[in-house]
Design a protein around this motif. Structure first.
Motif, PDB file in Angstrom:
ATOM      1  N   ASN A  27      32.708  40.679  52.778  1.00 52.41           N
ATOM      2  CA  ASN A  27      33.502  41.541  51.891  1.00 52.41           C
ATOM      3  C   ASN A  27      34.829  40.914  51.499  1.00 52.41           C
ATOM      4  O   ASN A  27      35.823  41.618  51.289  1.00 52.41           O
ATOM      5  CB  ASN A  27      33.730  42.929  52.520  1.00 52.41           C
ATOM      6  CG  ASN A  27      34.042  43.982  51.454  1.00 52.41           C
ATOM      7  OD1 ASN A  27      33.465  43.971  50.375  1.00 52.41           O
ATOM      8  ND2 ASN A  27      34.960  44.877  51.755  1.00 52.41           N
ATOM      9  N   LEU A  28      34.848  39.598  51.382  1.00 54.63           N
ATOM     10  CA  LEU A  28      36.078  38.913  50.984  1.00 54.63           C
ATOM     11  C   LEU A  28      36.359  39.122  49.497  1.00 54.63           C
ATOM     12  O   LEU A  28      35.446  39.085  48.670  1.00 54.63           O
ATOM     13  CB  LEU A  28      35.968  37.409  51.238  1.00 54.63           C
ATOM     14  CG  LEU A  28      35.910  36.948  52.691  1.00 54.63           C
ATOM     15  CD1 LEU A  28      35.666  35.452  52.730  1.00 54.63           C
ATOM     16  CD2 LEU A  28      37.189  37.309  53.441  1.00 54.63           C
ATOM     17  N   ASP A  29      37.612  39.289  49.178  1.00 55.10           N
ATOM     18  CA  ASP A  29      38.039  39.280  47.791  1.00 55.10           C
ATOM     19  C   ASP A  29      37.746  37.881  47.223  1.00 55.10           C
ATOM     20  O   ASP A  29      37.918  36.877  47.924  1.00 55.10           O
ATOM     21  CB  ASP A  29      39.543  39.576  47.740  1.00 55.10           C
ATOM     22  CG  ASP A  29      40.051  39.729  46.324  1.00 55.10           C
ATOM     23  OD1 ASP A  29      40.029  40.854  45.814  1.00 55.10           O
ATOM     24  OD2 ASP A  29      40.471  38.709  45.737  1.00 55.10           O
ATOM     25  N   TRP A  30      37.347  37.815  45.964  1.00 60.12           N
ATOM     26  CA  TRP A  30      36.967  36.496  45.418  1.00 60.12           C
ATOM     27  C   TRP A  30      38.144  35.536  45.294  1.00 60.12           C
ATOM     28  O   TRP A  30      37.965  34.334  45.132  1.00 60.12           O
ATOM     29  CB  TRP A  30      36.248  36.639  44.076  1.00 60.12           C
ATOM     30  CG  TRP A  30      37.069  37.267  42.979  1.00 60.12           C
ATOM     31  CD1 TRP A  30      37.181  38.609  42.723  1.00 60.12           C
ATOM     32  CD2 TRP A  30      37.894  36.611  42.021  1.00 60.12           C
ATOM     33  NE1 TRP A  30      38.023  38.815  41.661  1.00 60.12           N
ATOM     34  CE2 TRP A  30      38.483  37.605  41.204  1.00 60.12           C
ATOM     35  CE3 TRP A  30      38.202  35.260  41.752  1.00 60.12           C
ATOM     36  CZ2 TRP A  30      39.362  37.308  40.169  1.00 60.12           C
ATOM     37  CZ3 TRP A  30      39.070  34.968  40.713  1.00 60.12           C
ATOM     38  CH2 TRP A  30      39.640  35.976  39.931  1.00 60.12           C
ATOM     39  N   LYS A  31      39.371  36.067  45.380  1.00 59.89           N
ATOM     40  CA  LYS A  31      40.554  35.197  45.287  1.00 59.89           C
ATOM     41  C   LYS A  31      40.947  34.571  46.626  1.00 59.89           C
ATOM     42  O   LYS A  31      41.820  33.714  46.682  1.00 59.89           O
ATOM     43  CB  LYS A  31      41.752  35.995  44.743  1.00 59.89           C
ATOM     44  CG  LYS A  31      41.568  36.458  43.307  1.00 59.89           C
ATOM     45  CD  LYS A  31      42.852  37.015  42.730  1.00 59.89           C
ATOM     46  CE  LYS A  31      43.218  38.372  43.276  1.00 59.89           C
ATOM     47  NZ  LYS A  31      42.357  39.456  42.756  1.00 59.89           N
ATOM     48  N   VAL A  32      40.307  35.027  47.709  1.00 54.63           N
ATOM     49  CA  VAL A  32      40.647  34.510  49.039  1.00 54.63           C
ATOM     50  C   VAL A  32      40.218  33.046  49.160  1.00 54.63           C
ATOM     51  O   VAL A  32      39.075  32.704  48.871  1.00 54.63           O
ATOM     52  CB  VAL A  32      39.968  35.365  50.146  1.00 54.63           C
ATOM     53  CG1 VAL A  32      40.111  34.711  51.513  1.00 54.63           C
ATOM     54  CG2 VAL A  32      40.570  36.765  50.169  1.00 54.63           C
ATOM     55  N   SER A  33      41.140  32.197  49.588  1.00 51.30           N
ATOM     56  CA  SER A  33      40.827  30.773  49.787  1.00 51.30           C
ATOM     57  C   SER A  33      40.506  30.538  51.267  1.00 51.30           C
ATOM     58  O   SER A  33      40.747  31.401  52.115  1.00 51.30           O
ATOM     59  CB  SER A  33      42.034  29.911  49.409  1.00 51.30           C
ATOM     60  OG  SER A  33      43.089  30.119  50.343  1.00 51.30           O
TER      61      SER A  33
END
Length: 102
Positions: A27-33
Protein backbone atom coordinates in the motif's frame (compact mmCIF):
# COMPACT_ATOMS: atom_id res chain seq x y z
CA UNK A 1 29.65 -13.44 24.11
CA UNK A 2 27.70 -16.02 22.22
CA UNK A 3 26.05 -18.47 24.56
CA UNK A 4 24.40 -21.82 24.11
CA UNK A 5 21.53 -22.02 21.65
CA UNK A 6 21.73 -18.44 20.42
CA UNK A 7 19.60 -17.86 17.33
CA UNK A 8 17.64 -20.82 16.05
CA UNK A 9 14.41 -19.47 17.53
CA UNK A 10 11.29 -21.23 16.31
CA UNK A 11 13.10 -24.22 14.86
CA UNK A 12 12.09 -25.98 11.67
CA UNK A 13 11.44 -23.91 8.58
CA UNK A 14 10.58 -20.71 10.40
CA UNK A 15 10.46 -17.76 8.00
CA UNK A 16 11.48 -19.75 4.95
CA UNK A 17 14.85 -20.15 3.28
CA UNK A 18 16.18 -16.66 3.86
CA UNK A 19 15.77 -16.95 7.62
CA UNK A 20 12.90 -14.49 7.54
CA UNK A 21 14.97 -11.32 7.20
CA UNK A 22 13.00 -9.91 4.25
CA UNK A 23 9.59 -8.26 4.58
CA UNK A 24 7.11 -7.09 1.98
CA UNK A 25 5.64 -3.61 2.47
CA UNK A 26 2.33 -2.91 0.76
CA UNK A 27 0.00 0.00 0.00
CA UNK A 28 2.86 2.38 -0.71
CA UNK A 29 2.13 5.74 -2.25
CA UNK A 30 3.58 5.77 -5.77
CA UNK A 31 5.78 8.74 -4.87
CA UNK A 32 7.60 6.81 -2.12
CA UNK A 33 11.25 6.19 -3.02
CA UNK A 34 13.45 3.41 -1.70
CA UNK A 35 15.15 6.03 0.51
CA UNK A 36 11.79 6.97 2.06
CA UNK A 37 11.05 3.31 2.61
CA UNK A 38 14.43 2.63 4.19
CA UNK A 39 14.20 5.66 6.49
CA UNK A 40 10.79 4.57 7.72
CA UNK A 41 11.60 0.88 8.12
CA UNK A 42 14.82 1.40 10.06
CA UNK A 43 12.70 2.17 13.12
CA UNK A 44 12.48 -1.60 13.56
CA UNK A 45 16.16 -2.38 13.10
CA UNK A 46 19.14 -2.12 10.78
CA UNK A 47 18.08 -2.21 7.13
CA UNK A 48 20.45 -3.97 4.76
CA UNK A 49 18.49 -3.30 1.57
CA UNK A 50 15.29 -1.55 0.52
CA UNK A 51 13.64 -1.45 -2.89
CA UNK A 52 10.35 -0.20 -4.27
CA UNK A 53 8.92 -2.71 -6.74
CA UNK A 54 8.21 -1.11 -10.11
CA UNK A 55 5.99 -2.28 -12.91
CA UNK A 56 7.27 -2.69 -16.45
CA UNK A 57 6.35 0.94 -17.23
CA UNK A 58 8.63 2.13 -14.43
CA UNK A 59 5.84 3.27 -12.10
CA UNK A 60 5.67 2.00 -8.53
CA UNK A 61 3.58 -1.13 -8.04
CA UNK A 62 2.68 0.08 -4.55
CA UNK A 63 4.88 -2.49 -2.86
CA UNK A 64 8.42 -2.74 -1.63
CA UNK A 65 10.91 -5.21 -0.20
CA UNK A 66 13.05 -4.51 2.83
CA UNK A 67 15.80 -6.82 4.03
CA UNK A 68 16.99 -6.53 7.60
CA UNK A 69 20.30 -7.69 9.06
CA UNK A 70 18.42 -9.99 11.45
CA UNK A 71 15.20 -12.00 11.48
CA UNK A 72 14.35 -10.41 14.84
CA UNK A 73 14.29 -6.96 13.23
CA UNK A 74 12.09 -8.26 10.40
CA UNK A 75 9.61 -9.72 12.91
CA UNK A 76 9.66 -6.42 14.84
CA UNK A 77 8.85 -4.55 11.62
CA UNK A 78 5.88 -6.82 10.93
CA UNK A 79 4.57 -6.27 14.48
CA UNK A 80 5.29 -2.57 14.90
CA UNK A 81 5.23 -0.94 11.45
CA UNK A 82 2.01 -2.35 10.02
CA UNK A 83 -0.59 0.46 10.04
CA UNK A 84 2.04 3.18 10.27
CA UNK A 85 2.15 5.94 7.67
CA UNK A 86 4.60 6.84 4.93
CA UNK A 87 3.65 10.07 3.16
CA UNK A 88 0.35 10.08 5.03
CA UNK A 89 -0.69 6.66 3.76
CA UNK A 90 -1.16 3.56 5.93
CA UNK A 91 1.10 0.69 4.99
CA UNK A 92 1.11 -3.00 5.87
CA UNK A 93 4.11 -5.20 6.48
CA UNK A 94 4.24 -8.96 6.10
CA UNK A 95 6.82 -11.65 5.69
CA UNK A 96 8.13 -11.88 2.14
CA UNK A 97 6.88 -15.27 0.94
CA UNK A 98 8.83 -15.14 -2.32
CA UNK A 99 12.14 -15.62 -0.51
CA UNK A 100 13.51 -12.26 -1.59
CA UNK A 101 13.21 -12.86 -5.33
CA UNK A 102 13.00 -9.53 -7.10
Amino acid sequence: GGGYGGGGYGGGGYGGGAGGTTVFVGNLDWKVSWQDLKDHMKQAGEVEYADVITRSDGKSSGGGLVRYTSAAAAQRAIKTLTDTKINGRLIFVREDREGGAI
